[in-house]
Design a protein around this motif. Structure first.
Motif, PDB file in Angstrom:
ATOM      1  N   LYS A   1       0.835  -1.206   0.000  1.00 33.57           N
ATOM      2  CA  LYS A   1       0.000   0.000   0.000  1.00 33.57           C
ATOM      3  C   LYS A   1       0.871   1.257   0.000  1.00 33.57           C
ATOM      4  CE  LYS A   1      -3.700   2.230   2.670  1.00 33.57           C
ATOM      5  NZ  LYS A   1      -4.552   2.125   3.897  1.00 33.57           N
TER       6      LYS A   1
ATOM      7  N   ARG B   1       3.980   1.486  -1.039  1.00 35.36           N
ATOM      8  CA  ARG B   1       4.687   1.600  -2.317  1.00 35.36           C
ATOM      9  C   ARG B   1       3.769   2.191  -3.390  1.00 35.36           C
ATOM     10  NH1 ARG B   1       6.656   2.989  -5.984  1.00 35.36           N
ATOM     11  NH2 ARG B   1       8.158   2.052  -7.433  1.00 35.36           N
ATOM     12  N   TRP B   2       2.521   1.784  -3.396  1.00 36.43           N
ATOM     13  CA  TRP B   2       1.569   2.311  -4.377  1.00 36.43           C
ATOM     14  C   TRP B   2       1.296   3.792  -4.130  1.00 36.43           C
ATOM     15  CZ3 TRP B   2      -0.422   1.357  -8.923  1.00 36.43           C
ATOM     16  CH2 TRP B   2      -1.584   2.020  -9.324  1.00 36.43           C
TER      17      TRP B   2
ATOM     18  N   ARG C   1       4.255   5.951  -5.497  1.00 36.02           N
ATOM     19  CA  ARG C   1       4.754   5.442  -6.764  1.00 36.02           C
ATOM     20  C   ARG C   1       5.359   6.529  -7.644  1.00 36.02           C
ATOM     21  NH1 ARG C   1      -0.706   5.705  -6.747  1.00 36.02           N
ATOM     22  NH2 ARG C   1      -1.774   6.810  -8.457  1.00 36.02           N
TER      23      ARG C   1
END
Length: 722
Positions: free
Chosen positions: A252, A254-255, A258
């Motif tokens: 989560k 990392r997203w 991004r």
């Protein structure tokens, strides 16, 4: 050393209090409590494997499902048994603790056996009720056996003091010996209860399922009997949940970040550093490397678990006689557990040291790859055996095709000319056993067919109506000196469960009543025919036959495995009654001993794959993550059964071809696994990483130490059944 409570207060342990003395066995360091746990495990495994050994035949012969559906349900149940351990671990670690989890789920387990046994009683409702009760019972059993699976071994390890690590290690060997002892005895005994004990006019599935249920009830009572002796650790929180949350947060986070302006991180799990400790993240990294290697593993279990389904069905089509001893088809599964007990010391004390002396670096991953290849070879052998077994089968006629054979019941030979024959005529001698069925192509679904017959220099035409997709016996007999013909419909399907099928034709002028092994055959006079009935394989020398007011003894002789016979009742020159037997469907001529090589190969594969895989997994996982890998390992078994379920329902092919398909799939997977393994670098967890140098922080808390100790107890050196 202390533990923090909910308010953050430090609860100091009273080290001045005298340590409670734990009762031990005969002055050793083994707690008395482990005796109750070992007996409990023996009874529980007897319960599980004894019940499971019967399932495939129960589905086919009691619930009347076809082989593909029976195989699919069998593997769906097996898969469910290996999905539910994750639920059991969550309940034990997060809520009830191991002791109460074992108790409550064992009660569900016993209820499941009771429901399953009631569902196997023919007089309880109809087919719908039997199916509903059977599936309900299996679901309860799956939840019970799977739920306690991750708890019992660890609970046994809890009973030992920290300084008695060697005794604890030996306990696990005894524990898994109990597993195999339960498996060996149950897979031999329950088929006997099914086949040798008759109830409600057939195989006694209710008793065969009921006895494992009683053993499970005994397992629960024995476990409860030791309650006052157990060391019971409270639930400590679930590492599986913690790992899942950490991975979820990392993905989560990392997203969320991004965008390219955020600095990249070395590993995708490093995105969890904002919330989780580096030690936990480092441990999860190690685990994910091993879990990645798990991806190809389900294919091995897809083959291994077919011992109880496809291989058992293969055994039903084989000759089960060993002289005076006759085996049950579902007893062959006993061979796997027996070979395990033999192979473990041979491999550990013979094969592996010999390979080491030859200076061959036979790493754990190489052993696992070889285990896969051995399992693939086992299925290749099974395919060869299946081809030989299939030669006794009569291929079913296609649409607009019929099968027929000629039975000459007249006193002299008859020449027969029939459509499609390449020779002018075939001669059939009196009471001759036809060598095979002939195939006749029809122009329509039903067609009149004419046969030209020559008997005593007289030419006769015989007209009969044949239907497509059926098999017939064209019987020829005399009445008033004239040759006549009659068409009888045959059953060319091989009798189930290795039984023999028998019918009678009566050439006498009076009705006959034949009684054989408690079954009655009514045979109408004047070349009438009885219905087929199935009988146990055996030699029947004195069979009672009543003709009018007289009684005779008939010698039917051997009724062999899987054969179908027509017995013709005639009167000899001495005015005595006798029978002449013809074999319509060939008996099983491949002895079940030919299954031994495939069992040897797959058991050797199991030792190299399963035991080595467990040892590798535990050696490559941090102490705090061993339960995570245990759950991952059990899930590979579950997914393997899902593969079989899909193939059994989707692949429409002959059985030998299906065996070849599985062998090729596993061989391909073993190559993929070998390539993946070649990139794996083994780690030595005795040397701490940079992230683990701060483990003092974890070990300073009592809960952390208990967690480490609990995971150490989950590390058996040998595992023979899972």
């Amino acid at each position: 050393m202390g533990t923090a409570d909910e308010n953050g207060e430090d609860l100091k342990k009273d080290f001045s209090a005298p340590k409670k003395k734990v009762p031990t066995i005969c002055g050793t360091n083994y707690p008395v409590s482990i005796a109750f746990i070992v007996v409990n495990e023996f009874c529980e495994r007897f319960s599980y494997y004894g019940m499971k050994a019967l399932l495939t035949l129960y589905f086919i012969h009691f619930l009347h499902w076809d082989e593909d559906l029976s195989t699919a349900i069998y593997h769906a149940f097996s898969g469910l048994c290996y999905f539910t351990p994750v639920i059991g671990a969550l309940i034990a670690d997060s809520w009830l603790g191991k002791f109460r989890t074992i108790i409550y789920l064992s009660i569900i387990y016993v209820i499941g056996h009771a429901v399953k046994s009631v569902g196997a009683i023919p007089i309880v409702g109809g087919h719908t009720e039997h199916v509903a009760l059977s599936l309900t019972g299996l679901c309860l059993i799956a939840f019970g056996t799977g739920g306690i699976k991750p708890c019992v071994a660890a609970f046994g390890g809890d009973q030992f003091e920290e300084e008695h690590k060697e005794e604890r290690r030996k306990f696990f060997s005894i524990f898994y010996l109990a597993i195999n002892a339960g498996s060996v005895i149950s897979t031999f005994v329950t088929p006997l209860l099914r086949g040798d004990v008759k109830c409600f006019g057939g195989d006694c599935y209710a008793l065969a399922f009921g006895v494992p249920g009683v053993l499970m009830a005994i397992a629960l009572v024995v476990f409860l009997a030791g309650s006052s002796l157990y060391k019971k650790s409270p639930s400590q929180g679930n590492i599986l949940m913690e790992v899942g949350c950490c991975i979820g947060f990392s993905l989560k986070n990392r997203w969320r970040h991004r965008s390219a302006r955020f600095p990249k991180r070395t590993h995708w799990l490093d995105w969890a550093e904002e919330k989780y400790k580096k030690t936990l993240i480092s441990d999860i990294k190690m685990v994910t490397r091993v879990l990645f290697l798990y991806i190809p593993l389900p294919m091995f279990w897809a083959l291994f678990d077919q011992q109880g389904s496809r291989w058992t069905l293969q055994a039903t089509r084989m000759n089960l006689s060993f002289g005076t001893f006759v085996l049950k088809p579902d007893q062959m599964q006993t061979l796997n557990a027996l070979l395990i007990l033999v192979f473990i010391p041979i491999f550990d004390m013979g094969l592996y040291p010999l390979i080491k002396l030859c200076k061959i670096n036979f790493t754990p991953l190489k052993r696992m790859a070889v285990g896969m290849i051995l399992a693939a070879a086992a299925f290749a052998v099974a395919a060869i055996v299946e081809v030989q077994v299939s030669e006794t089968l009569i291929p079913a006629p296609a649409p607009r095709e019929t099968l027929f054979q000629v039975l000459n019941l007249a006193e002299r030979p008859v020449d027969v000319t029939y459509p499609g024959s390449d020779v002018p005529f075939d001669t059939f001698h009196p009471l001759q056993d036809p060598s095979h069925y002939r195939r006749l192509t029809l122009e329509e679904d039903a067609q009149d067919v004419s046969f030209d017959l020559r008997y005593n220099s007289m030419d006769i035409t015989c007209n009969q109506t044949f239907h497509g997709e059926k098999a017939y016996s064209l019987t020829l007999f005399t009445r008033g000196g004239q040759l006549e013909c009659k068409l009888l419909e045959d059953d060319i399907k091989k009798p189930a469960k290795g039984l023999a099928a028998l019918r009678f034709i009566n050439s006498l002028q009076d009705d006959a009543n034949v009684t054989i092994s408690g079954k009655s055959f009514f045979v109408p006079k004047d070349h009438g025919v009885s219905a087929y009935q199935t009988l146990e394989r055996g030699v029947y020398k004195k069979v009672e036959c009543a003709v009018g007011s007289k009684k005779y003894d008939l010698d039917v002789d051997l009724l062999d495995f899987g054969a179908s016979y027509t017995a013709i009742i005639t009167k000899n020159s001495d005015e005595n009654i006798e029978v002449t037997k013809t074999e319509d469907v060939q008996a099983n001529n491949v002895n079940v001993a030919w299954q031994i090589p495939q069992y040897v190969l797959i058991t050797a594969g199991e030792v190299m794959f399963s035991i080595t895989g467990l040892e590798f997994s535990y050696s490559q996982a941090p102490v705090s993550m061993k339960s995570v890998l245990q759950a991952g390992w059990l899930l590979t078994v579950a997914f393997g059964n899902v593969i079989v379920l899909i193939v059994a329902k989707a692949a429409v092919m002959e059985q030998w071809a299906e065996f070849v398909l599985f062998a090729c799939l596993l061989l391909a997977v073993s190559i993929i696994f070998s390539i993946m393994a070649s990139f794996y670098q083994y780690v030595d967890l005795t040397e701490p990483t940079e992230e683990h140098k701060d483990k003092a922080e974890l070990n300073d808390s009592g809960s952390g130490k208990e967690k480490v100790e609990e995971q150490l107890q989950l590390h058996p050196l040998k595992k023979t059944k899972i």
